[in-house]
Design a protein around this motif. Structure first.
Motif, mmCIF file in Angstrom:
data_model
loop_
_atom_site.group_PDB
_atom_site.id
_atom_site.type_symbol
_atom_site.label_atom_id
_atom_site.label_comp_id
_atom_site.label_asym_id
_atom_site.label_seq_id
_atom_site.Cartn_x
_atom_site.Cartn_y
_atom_site.Cartn_z
ATOM 1 N N ASP A 51 0.815 -1.211 0.000
ATOM 2 C CA ASP A 51 0.000 0.000 0.000
ATOM 3 C C ASP A 51 0.853 1.267 0.000
ATOM 4 N N LEU A 148 1.131 9.107 -0.044
ATOM 5 C CA LEU A 148 1.000 8.148 -1.141
ATOM 6 C C LEU A 148 2.333 7.875 -1.832
ATOM 7 N N THR A 149 3.210 8.871 -1.865
ATOM 8 C CA THR A 149 4.480 8.712 -2.582
ATOM 9 C C THR A 149 5.707 8.995 -1.725
#
Length: 235
Positions: A51, A148-149
Motif C-alpha cells: 500500500d 501516497l508517494t
C-alpha cells in the motif's frame, strides 16, 4: 509495537536505505526466520508495504521490491512538488516562525548525519524537513495525499545519495538556503527552490522508460545476509 509493525518497519527501512535492491525478491519465510517471528506478521507487513508502493506482490510468484520506471518517478515527483508548493504557502500563513524553527532543527540533524557519514540518518532528516512543511500547513488531507508517494521517493533519494559523491552537500545547501529564504521573507524564491529541489530527481536517476525493462530478481540472499540487513536497517 506489534509484530506486524516491527516487520513492516524493518523491511521498509531496508528498502528505503537501499539495502534491498529494486526488483529483489523478498521471502516471507526467510524474513520471518531473520526476525524471529512467524510468517503471519511478515505477510501482513508485505500488504502494508504494498500500500506504500514499496513492494509488488505477484500471485503465484512472490513479493518483490518495487521497480520504478522513469515515468513513475516523474509523476511521483511532480505530484509531490504540487503538494509541497501548496503546503508551503499554507505553512507560511499559519506559522512562519515555527516553520523556520522546525526546519532549522531538521537541518541540524542533517549536519550531524554528514559529520558521522550516516546516510540513513541523513535520509531521515531530509524527510523530516519536508514533513515539517506538511505538518505546519495543518491540512490532514494534504498530508495523507503526500503519504501516497513519500516513502517510495525517500527510497529513490537514498539511491541518489549513494550514486553521487556531492549529493549530500548540494542537498544540505539547498535545504539551508530554503530555510534562509523563508526567514528573510523571500517567498517566491523559496517556492522556486523547493520545486527545483524536488524535481531534480528526474534528471539525476538513471531509470528505464517502463517497468517492464527492469527484471525481477529471483535469487534470494542467504539467511545470514538477510538477517544482517534487517538488523542494520534499525541502526
Amino acid at each position: 509495537m506489534s509484530l506486524t509493525q516491527e516487520a513492516s518497519e524493518r523491511i521498509r527501512d531496508a528498502i528505503v536505505s537501499g539495502k534491498f535492491e529494486f526488483g529483489e525478491r523478498l521471502s516471507e519465510e526467510q524474513i520471518a526466520r531473520a526476525l524471529g517471528m512467524s510468517k503471519a506478521p511478515v505477510r501482513a507487513a508485505f500488504m502494508e508495504l504494498r500500500d506504500m508502493g514499496l513492494v509488488t506482490i505477484v500471485p503465484q510468484a512472490g513479493t518483490y521490491v518495487f521497480t520504478p520506471s522513469r515515468k513513475d518517478v516523474e509523476e511521483m515527483s511532480q505530484f509531490r512538488a504540487m503538494l509541497e508548493k501548496e503546503a508551503l504557502q499554507m505553512a507560511l500563513v499559519r506559522n512562519r516562525s515555527g516553520l523556520v524553527q522546525q526546519l532549522s532543527a531538521a537541518i541540524s540533524q542533517m549536519d550531524h548525519a554528514i559529520e558521522s557519514g550516516d546516510r540513513l540518518r541523513y535520509s531521515t532528516a531530509d524527510s523530516a524537513f519536508h514533513r515539517v512543511i506538511l505538518q505546519i500547513a495543518g491540512n490532514r488531507y494534504l498530508e495523507k495525499a503526500y503519504d501516497l508517494t513519500a516513502t517510495a521517493l525517500a527510497a529513490l533519494r537514498a539511491r541518489l545519495q549513494s550514486g553521487e559523491g556531492d549529493y549530500w552537500h548540494r542537498s544540505y545547501a539547498e535545504h539551508t538556503r530554503m530555510r534562509d529564504l523563508i526567514d528573510q521573507g523571500e517567498f517566491d524564491a523559496a517556492h522556486a527552490l523547493l520545486q527545483e529541489h524536488i524535481l531534480i530527481i528526474n534528471r539525476s536517476l538513471a531509470l528505464p522508460d517502463t517497468n517492464t525493462q527492469i527484471r525481477q530478481k529471483a535469487q534470494l540472499r542467504s539467511d545470514q545476509e538477510c538477517q544482517e540487513l534487517l538488523l542494520q536497517s534499525q541502526g
